[in-house]
Design a protein around this motif. Structure first.
Motif, PDB file in Angstrom:
ATOM      1  N   GLY A 119     -45.133  25.775  25.280  1.00 47.90           N
ATOM      2  CA  GLY A 119     -45.182  27.234  25.181  1.00 47.90           C
ATOM      3  C   GLY A 119     -45.254  27.937  26.523  1.00 47.90           C
ATOM      4  O   GLY A 119     -45.243  29.158  26.601  1.00 47.90           O
ATOM      5  N   LEU A 120     -45.352  27.186  27.623  1.00 51.22           N
ATOM      6  CA  LEU A 120     -45.407  27.818  28.953  1.00 51.22           C
ATOM      7  C   LEU A 120     -43.999  28.081  29.509  1.00 51.22           C
ATOM      8  O   LEU A 120     -43.849  28.717  30.532  1.00 51.22           O
ATOM      9  CB  LEU A 120     -46.207  26.938  29.934  1.00 51.22           C
ATOM     10  CG  LEU A 120     -47.706  26.767  29.639  1.00 51.22           C
ATOM     11  CD1 LEU A 120     -48.356  25.839  30.655  1.00 51.22           C
ATOM     12  CD2 LEU A 120     -48.431  28.109  29.632  1.00 51.22           C
ATOM     13  N   ASN A 121     -42.993  27.598  28.816  1.00 56.42           N
ATOM     14  CA  ASN A 121     -41.589  27.809  29.223  1.00 56.42           C
ATOM     15  C   ASN A 121     -41.315  27.394  30.663  1.00 56.42           C
ATOM     16  O   ASN A 121     -40.718  28.150  31.434  1.00 56.42           O
ATOM     17  CB  ASN A 121     -41.200  29.281  29.035  1.00 56.42           C
ATOM     18  CG  ASN A 121     -41.182  29.666  27.574  1.00 56.42           C
ATOM     19  OD1 ASN A 121     -40.756  28.888  26.720  1.00 56.42           O
ATOM     20  ND2 ASN A 121     -41.672  30.857  27.274  1.00 56.42           N
ATOM     21  N   ILE A 122     -41.777  26.248  31.022  1.00 53.74           N
ATOM     22  CA  ILE A 122     -41.620  25.757  32.399  1.00 53.74           C
ATOM     23  C   ILE A 122     -40.199  25.221  32.618  1.00 53.74           C
ATOM     24  O   ILE A 122     -39.668  24.477  31.787  1.00 53.74           O
ATOM     25  CB  ILE A 122     -42.690  24.681  32.702  1.00 53.74           C
ATOM     26  CG1 ILE A 122     -44.087  25.317  32.634  1.00 53.74           C
ATOM     27  CG2 ILE A 122     -42.456  24.058  34.078  1.00 53.74           C
ATOM     28  CD1 ILE A 122     -45.220  24.317  32.687  1.00 53.74           C
ATOM     29  N   THR A 123     -39.613  25.635  33.744  1.00 54.05           N
ATOM     30  CA  THR A 123     -38.243  25.214  34.088  1.00 54.05           C
ATOM     31  C   THR A 123     -38.279  24.024  35.053  1.00 54.05           C
ATOM     32  O   THR A 123     -39.315  23.744  35.677  1.00 54.05           O
ATOM     33  CB  THR A 123     -37.493  26.362  34.781  1.00 54.05           C
ATOM     34  OG1 THR A 123     -38.169  26.659  36.016  1.00 54.05           O
ATOM     35  CG2 THR A 123     -37.441  27.628  33.923  1.00 54.05           C
ATOM     36  N   LYS A 168     -47.763  17.119  27.228  1.00 56.88           N
ATOM     37  CA  LYS A 168     -46.854  17.858  26.347  1.00 56.88           C
ATOM     38  C   LYS A 168     -47.607  19.017  25.678  1.00 56.88           C
ATOM     39  O   LYS A 168     -47.137  20.150  25.651  1.00 56.88           O
ATOM     40  CB  LYS A 168     -46.299  16.897  25.295  1.00 56.88           C
ATOM     41  CG  LYS A 168     -44.996  17.350  24.683  1.00 56.88           C
ATOM     42  CD  LYS A 168     -44.488  16.289  23.712  1.00 56.88           C
ATOM     43  CE  LYS A 168     -43.296  16.776  22.936  1.00 56.88           C
ATOM     44  NZ  LYS A 168     -42.064  16.685  23.706  1.00 56.88           N
ATOM     45  N   GLU A 169     -48.799  18.688  25.196  1.00 55.28           N
ATOM     46  CA  GLU A 169     -49.613  19.663  24.468  1.00 55.28           C
ATOM     47  C   GLU A 169     -50.014  20.849  25.355  1.00 55.28           C
ATOM     48  O   GLU A 169     -49.854  22.006  24.969  1.00 55.28           O
ATOM     49  CB  GLU A 169     -50.857  18.923  23.961  1.00 55.28           C
ATOM     50  CG  GLU A 169     -51.694  19.680  22.967  1.00 55.28           C
ATOM     51  CD  GLU A 169     -53.019  18.978  22.702  1.00 55.28           C
ATOM     52  OE1 GLU A 169     -53.962  19.667  22.311  1.00 55.28           O
ATOM     53  OE2 GLU A 169     -53.101  17.740  22.911  1.00 55.28           O
ATOM     54  N   MET A 192     -43.172  12.702  33.892  1.00 53.61           N
ATOM     55  CA  MET A 192     -43.838  13.723  33.076  1.00 53.61           C
ATOM     56  C   MET A 192     -42.943  14.951  32.886  1.00 53.61           C
ATOM     57  O   MET A 192     -43.225  15.817  32.066  1.00 53.61           O
ATOM     58  CB  MET A 192     -45.138  14.173  33.745  1.00 53.61           C
ATOM     59  CG  MET A 192     -46.178  13.090  33.814  1.00 53.61           C
ATOM     60  SD  MET A 192     -47.627  13.701  34.663  1.00 53.61           S
ATOM     61  CE  MET A 192     -48.655  12.251  34.558  1.00 53.61           C
ATOM     62  N   GLN A 193     -41.887  15.003  33.694  1.00 51.22           N
ATOM     63  CA  GLN A 193     -40.984  16.157  33.658  1.00 51.22           C
ATOM     64  C   GLN A 193     -40.489  16.437  32.229  1.00 51.22           C
ATOM     65  O   GLN A 193     -40.432  17.576  31.796  1.00 51.22           O
ATOM     66  CB  GLN A 193     -39.808  15.903  34.602  1.00 51.22           C
ATOM     67  CG  GLN A 193     -38.895  17.121  34.789  1.00 51.22           C
ATOM     68  CD  GLN A 193     -38.216  17.131  36.142  1.00 51.22           C
ATOM     69  OE1 GLN A 193     -38.353  16.206  36.934  1.00 51.22           O
ATOM     70  NE2 GLN A 193     -37.492  18.200  36.435  1.00 51.22           N
ATOM     71  N   ARG A 194     -40.175  15.376  31.498  1.00 55.12           N
ATOM     72  CA  ARG A 194     -39.628  15.577  30.152  1.00 55.12           C
ATOM     73  C   ARG A 194     -40.649  16.134  29.171  1.00 55.12           C
ATOM     74  O   ARG A 194     -40.274  16.730  28.166  1.00 55.12           O
ATOM     75  CB  ARG A 194     -38.978  14.297  29.635  1.00 55.12           C
ATOM     76  CG  ARG A 194     -39.929  13.159  29.358  1.00 55.12           C
ATOM     77  CD  ARG A 194     -39.182  11.969  28.771  1.00 55.12           C
ATOM     78  NE  ARG A 194     -38.828  11.011  29.815  1.00 55.12           N
ATOM     79  CZ  ARG A 194     -39.579   9.950  30.127  1.00 55.12           C
ATOM     80  NH1 ARG A 194     -40.712   9.734  29.485  1.00 55.12           N
ATOM     81  NH2 ARG A 194     -39.222   9.124  31.074  1.00 55.12           N
ATOM     82  N   VAL A 223     -41.346  20.210  31.163  1.00 55.00           N
ATOM     83  CA  VAL A 223     -40.246  21.195  31.212  1.00 55.00           C
ATOM     84  C   VAL A 223     -39.706  21.427  29.802  1.00 55.00           C
ATOM     85  O   VAL A 223     -39.268  20.499  29.132  1.00 55.00           O
ATOM     86  CB  VAL A 223     -39.127  20.700  32.151  1.00 55.00           C
ATOM     87  CG1 VAL A 223     -37.906  21.612  32.083  1.00 55.00           C
ATOM     88  CG2 VAL A 223     -39.639  20.612  33.580  1.00 55.00           C
ATOM     89  N   THR A 224     -39.773  22.700  29.371  1.00 56.76           N
ATOM     90  CA  THR A 224     -39.312  22.995  28.008  1.00 56.76           C
ATOM     91  C   THR A 224     -38.221  24.062  28.010  1.00 56.76           C
ATOM     92  O   THR A 224     -37.715  24.458  26.969  1.00 56.76           O
ATOM     93  CB  THR A 224     -40.482  23.495  27.135  1.00 56.76           C
ATOM     94  OG1 THR A 224     -41.159  24.566  27.823  1.00 56.76           O
ATOM     95  CG2 THR A 224     -41.475  22.386  26.849  1.00 56.76           C
ATOM     96  N   LYS A 225     -37.877  24.557  29.182  1.00 55.67           N
ATOM     97  CA  LYS A 225     -36.909  25.658  29.244  1.00 55.67           C
ATOM     98  C   LYS A 225     -35.666  25.269  30.025  1.00 55.67           C
ATOM     99  O   LYS A 225     -35.807  24.579  31.043  1.00 55.67           O
ATOM    100  CB  LYS A 225     -37.573  26.861  29.930  1.00 55.67           C
ATOM    101  CG  LYS A 225     -36.909  28.178  29.597  1.00 55.67           C
ATOM    102  CD  LYS A 225     -37.653  29.318  30.273  1.00 55.67           C
ATOM    103  CE  LYS A 225     -36.832  30.596  30.228  1.00 55.67           C
ATOM    104  NZ  LYS A 225     -37.470  31.633  31.056  1.00 55.67           N
TER     105      LYS A 225
END
Ligand code: HEM
Length: 143
Positions: free
Chosen positions: A97-101, A92-93, A136-138, A141-143
């Motif tokens: 901030g990488l805005n991964i889809t 997560k850390e 790990m996807q959750r 992925v932050t975007k």
């Protein structure tokens, strides 16, 4: 005397066989990936695929790929039940901030499967590793 010694040896062998079987079951995926040498090969094949993949390569410009390769080796080793320690950051850390889809996550997982295929890993072990990465996807992925 002979009998008790034989019994003792027999019990010892049985215990060893049982422990051996348990150990083999735990690290079956690690063995299926070819152990540390196999995982090293997978990662060495995976990194150039990531860097050539138009769907994700931009994320990896200016990234220390040597460090990434080492961390991935450790991570795949641990996840597959191998005798390693993961020395990297929390998923997560590091991806925050990488805005991964989702599409990028899937692209990377696909590249990993291609790498494993190229290295000659049996599909059941490919699937085992990918299944370990899926949750790990959750975190990634932050975007
Ligand atoms: C299953 C999916 C993924 C796994 C298991 C994974 C694993 C890792 C690991 C182990 C590291 C190194 C951590 C460290 O240096 O301490 C890392 C870093 C990194 N990952 Fe991922 N990753 C995944 C998906 C992605 C995706 C989809 C992208 C972008 C498209 C991405 C971009 C990055 C970048 C740019 C870094 C370096 C960050 C930095 O050094 O600041 N990752 N990843």
């Amino acid at each position: 005397m002979t009998t008790s010694l034989a019994k003792l040896v027999g019990a010892g062998m049985l215990a060893m066989a049982t422990l051996g079987a348990a150990h083999a079951a735990d690290d079956a995926t690690f063995q299926g990936l070819g152990g540390k040498a196999g995982i090293k090969k997978i990662v060495a094949t995976f990194i150039p695929l990531i860097q050539a993949d138009p769907r994700i390569k931009e994320s990896f410009t200016d990234i220390d790929m040597k460090n990434l390769a080492l961390r991935l080796e450790e991570q795949f080793c641990v996840l597959s039940g191998g005798p390693c320690e993961y020395k990297g950051k929390d998923m997560k850390e590091i991806h925050d901030g990488l805005n991964i889809t989702n599409a990028q996550f899937n692209a990377l997982a696909e590249d990993l499967q291609i790498a494993m295929e190229q290295v000659g890993i049996a599909s059941r072990y490919q699937n085992k590793l990918v299944a370990k990465l899926a949750p790990m996807q959750r975190d990634i992925v932050t975007k």
